[in-house]
Design a protein around this motif. Structure first.
Motif, PDB file in Angstrom:
ATOM      1  N   TYR A  24       0.830  -1.214   0.000  1.00  0.00           N
ATOM      2  CA  TYR A  24       0.000   0.000   0.000  1.00  0.00           C
ATOM      3  C   TYR A  24       0.861   1.259   0.000  1.00  0.00           C
ATOM      4  O   TYR A  24       1.817   1.361   0.782  1.00  0.00           O
ATOM      5  CB  TYR A  24      -0.904   0.034   1.230  1.00  0.00           C
TER       6      TYR A  24
ATOM      7  N   SER B 245      -5.218  -2.913  -8.861  1.00  0.00           N
ATOM      8  CA  SER B 245      -4.898  -1.843  -7.907  1.00  0.00           C
ATOM      9  C   SER B 245      -5.469  -0.548  -8.452  1.00  0.00           C
ATOM     10  O   SER B 245      -5.983  -0.510  -9.570  1.00  0.00           O
ATOM     11  CB  SER B 245      -3.382  -1.730  -7.718  1.00  0.00           C
TER      12      SER B 245
ATOM     13  N   PHE C 141      -0.941   0.643  -5.326  1.00  0.00           N
ATOM     14  CA  PHE C 141      -2.096   0.590  -4.426  1.00  0.00           C
ATOM     15  C   PHE C 141      -2.163   1.899  -3.627  1.00  0.00           C
ATOM     16  O   PHE C 141      -1.153   2.323  -3.058  1.00  0.00           O
ATOM     17  CB  PHE C 141      -1.985  -0.583  -3.454  1.00  0.00           C
TER      18      PHE C 141
END
Lengths: 362, 93
Positions: free
Chosen positions: A99, B62, A108
């Motif tokens: 992330y 994503s 992400f």
């Protein structure tokens, strides 16, 4: 999920400073976050995760099914990085999605935000079912497991002396973990006085590398042998006490003829006792120069490393927090609203205002 | 296509043999590669997505790569931030 607490990590500074390729304008940063589940996707097992659950999210995204995940090498997951092609070019093989950590690790959106979309949510997040505070469990997302893995890779035996390069938050946890795992003496090496004081307050020895010759100081503290185990928790943006060495690597890094400044790694290798282990949890992104291969080979050193396989450690470390063996809140110096994140980055990067760890509240 | 046990019987290895004639010779090949349309790149995309579907049950997407693994769209791509309501149509097109 609705984020209740998030933090700024030292590795965010590598992104901010431009040393990790493939960042784009508009990327949401942040890989340490926790909060409350507000919506659950149709593919998520309702027995594992429901609306209202309180969760901590590990920074590497695992699929749980590939051979890497099955072997608990979560940060090397073979499936979760849609940009595997770029990662493969840089690293030879792809690495997991992460992330808020550049497009090299998947693109992400991160958790320095009000809300975040967590993928493969029945595999990764850790549910918190006790009444521990956010601040007690937030660092299970990255820095506590990362510090712990740094110490675990050292295979610490009773009586070992462990030296840790750096005294920032991950390093403090590497020191705590080394002590928990049985180290007789833990030594912190840094040049920021308040960070060394924080280590000293826990009973660790300290070496200020700007005004001390580190190798000699380590020999003094170890009966002339050198530390049994050395942890490089600094990585690619190290600074060096000797100006000419510092300049050499800064110039090479600036013109991109090396991407990383490996002072801590070089010093850890040359300082470690023969037959010892050098454990690397500081982040490296590309290529280094003047790697002391002679010291490494001729003195039988073992080099171990990895982005933390967070999922492997979250449960056991939660137990240690509950038992009071490790207090993760001790590194927090600043609590800021999310809107003041730029100020948080500024003081953390410049080591201003005694800043050790910033927690952001959306 | 060939399916064979991987060494040590650790999973199944999938082999694809594809014969093709690329128009435009070396120049055509370079142009195709630049746009991520070279058959080996497309095959790499397909095989990775196939592995994801078999092992995880879905293609991993994503914010930056909403269509999943795609050599043509690796960098630059959509910023790593949530897509707006209008964006999905445009990005997924």
């Amino acid at each position: 999920m609705k984020i209740t607490s998030t933090a700024i990590c030292g590795s965010d500074l590598h992104l901010l400073d431009g040393y990790v390729p493939t960042m784009q304008k508009g990327d949401v940063m942040g890989h340490e976050f926790m909060g409350e589940v507000v919506e659950v996707g149709s593919g998520v097992d309702r027995d594992k995760l429901r609306v209202g659950d309180r969760v901590v999210v590990p920074f590497p995204i695992g699929c749980g099914a590939c051979s890497a995940c099955q072997n608990e090498l979560w940060s090397c997951c073979e499936n979760t990085n849609p940009n595997a092609g770029v990662a493969e070019k840089m690293f030879g093989h792809p690495v997991a999605g992460i992330y808020g950590y550049s497009h090299l690790t998947g693109g992400f959106a991160g958790g320095q935000a009000e809300y975040a979309r967590v993928v493969l949510a029945d595999v990764n997040p850790l549910k918190i079912e006790s009444d521990l505070s956010d601040e007690q469990v937030l660092f299970l997302s990255d820095i506590l497991p990362t510090g712990y893995m740094g110490a675990e890779m050292c295979d610490i035996a009773d009586g070992d002396v462990v030296a840790v390069w750096g005294a920032g938050p991950v390093r403090q946890f590497a020191m705590d973990s080394a002590r928990v795992l049985g180290a007789a003496k833990v030594i912190a090496i840094d040049d920021v006085p308040y960070r060394l004081e924080m280590a000293a307050s826990q009973g660790y020895e300290t070496i200020h590398y700007s005004d001390t010759d580190v190798r000699s100081a380590l020999l003094e503290l170890t009966g002339g042998r050198g530390p049994d185990k050395c942890i490089d928790a600094v990585g690619m943006e190290a600074t060096h006490g000797a100006a000419h060495v510092d300049l050499y690597d800064r110039v090479k890094q600036a013109v991109r003829s090396e991407t990383d400044r490996p002072h801590a790694l070089r010093q850890a290798i040359t300082s470690c006792r023969s037959g010892g282990i050098v454990s690397v949890i500081g982040v490296y992104g590309g290529f280094i120069d003047k790697f002391p291969a002679g010291a490494w080979m001729n003195r039988s050193l073992t080099l171990r490393t990895g982005q933390c396989h967070v999922q492997r450690y979250m449960g056991p470390l939660l137990d240690r927090i509950e038992r009071g063996e490790i207090d993760p809140t001790r590194v927090i110096t600043h609590r800021l609203p999310l809107a003041e994140a730029p100020h948080g980055y500024h003081i953390f990067k410049n080591k201003a205002d005694g800043c050790e760890k910033v927690v952001l509240k959306p | 296509m060939r399916f064979e046990p991987a060494p040590g019987r650790r999973g199944t290895a999938v082999y694809v043999t594809l014969r093709y004639v690329m128009p435009g010779g070396a120049l055509g090949k370079a142009a195709a590669k630049y746009f991520g349309e070279e058959p080996s790149q497309q095959l790499d995309d397909d095989l990775r997505r196939f592995k994801q579907v078999i092992e995880v049950g879905e293609v991993i997407r994503s914010d930056g790569a909403p269509r999943g693994k795609q050599a043509r769209q690796e960098f630059p791509q959509h910023p790593a931030r949530p897509l707006s309501d209008e964006e999905p149509k445009e990005v997924m097109a």
